[in-house]
Write a protein that holds these residues in place. Structure first.
Motif: not given
Ligand code: DON
Length: 305
Positions: A149-173
């Motif tokens: 059981x492990x991370x898929x770092x490609x998927x994590x990197x892809x989410x980081x690149x495209x995750x504007x909404x999650x970044x907005x949620x985190x900044x709002x928090x």
């Protein structure tokens, strides 16, 4: 118990739903999944061998938001009731990534499974462990008995690149003073936790502590009976987001979905279930997995009601 006949019938029902809907396209690394794939596993509460499945039940997929059940359990195990001052336990009735709801609620997320709530849980797990995503991965390895059981770092990197909404949620928090760690640290661990790759078999095995009222695979206690009940209760009201009512209506079990197409469900005192199909309905829940769980509970008569 011999589940063969039930599993075959579940698969026949679910296959007619497999492919209906759309795979998650907002995470490019998930868009390549075969929309017609389907798997289903049931794990009994006995030893490690008590698991059976059908279809692509050992094919790997990204667990995504199913991870949120496990981070919640790890934080409750360490903190007890403290978390509920920072995160609610009500149904959201809104999409899982709603910014408007978080703003209206002054930075207190409706529940630990909407993205904002999961970010708060991961923030707390980071404080408790110093490495939230590794703590989760190690727990999943231990409970599933699978060291791969492990991370898929490609998927994590892809989410980081495209995750504007999650970044907005985190900044709002952060703007509401709800995070102890830096936004980038919380997002880093959140994306890694979502990227963990498992299959129906290992996910069903890893979740058995929820069916065993808090007891881990090695017999030690992770959660009190009451805490295990609370995790299951929040899964029932919020585990499938703004489709939780429809899900309770059709399936009648605590469950948690992810946009990778997995849905994990718990039959307290009896077994855990994991169904998977990458094509999602408009609420972000797998159409084939929902159909499979619906068929399973109808055939067996097992639900919490
Ligand atoms: O935060 C996200 O967008 C994803 N990593 C997880 C979302 C998810 O799985 C929501 N579930 N249905």
């Amino acid at each position: 118990m011999d589940y063969r006949a039930v599993l075959e019938e579940v698969a026949a029902t679910a296959r007619s739903a497999a492919g209906v809907g759309r795979v998650a396209e907002y995470i490019p690394a998930l868009a390549a999944a075969d929309p017609t794939a389907f798997g289903f596993a049931v794990a009994d509460l006995g030893g490690q061998g008590g698991v059976d499945g059908v279809g692509d039940w050992e094919a790997p997929f990204s667990i995504q938001s199913v991870s949120k059940v496990f981070t919640l359990a790890l934080v409750l195990a360490a903190d007890g009731e403290g978390l509920w001052a920072r995160v609610g336990k009500e149904p959201s009735g809104s999409p899982f990534n709603s910014l408007a709801q978080l703003e209206r609620d002054r930075g207190v997320p409706r529940n630990p499974f909407v993205n904002a709530g999961a970010l708060v849980v991961t923030d707390r797990l980071q404080d408790l462990t110093g490495d939230a995503s590794s703590a989760l991965r190690d727990f999943l390895r231990a409970e599933s008995g699978d060291p791969r059981v492990d991370f898929d770092r490609g998927i994590a990197a892809s989410e980081l690149r495209h995750g504007h909404r999650n970044a907005a949620l985190a900044h709002l928090l952060a703007d509401h003073d709800r995070l102890a760690n830096r936004v980038r640290t919380v997002l880093h661990h959140y994306y890694l936790q979502c990227s963990i790759t498992m299959n129906c078999r290992t996910l069903a095995l890893a979740a058995r502590f929820l069916a065993r009222h808090g007891l881990r695979a090695d017999g030690t206690r992770l959660l009190t009976r009451s805490e295990a009940k609370r995790v299951n209760a929040v899964m029932l009201v919020g585990g499938t987001y703004d489709e939780a009512g429809e899900f309770a209506h059709r399936v009648g079990l605590p469950a948690k979905s992810g946009v990778g197409g997995g849905i994990l469900a718990v039959v307290p005192g009896r077994c855990t279930l994991c169904a998977w199909g990458p094509a999602l309905d408009p609420h972000g829940n797998s159409t084939a997995a929902l159909a499979a769980l619906d068929a399973f509970t109808t055939l067996t008569g097992w639900s919490v009601f």
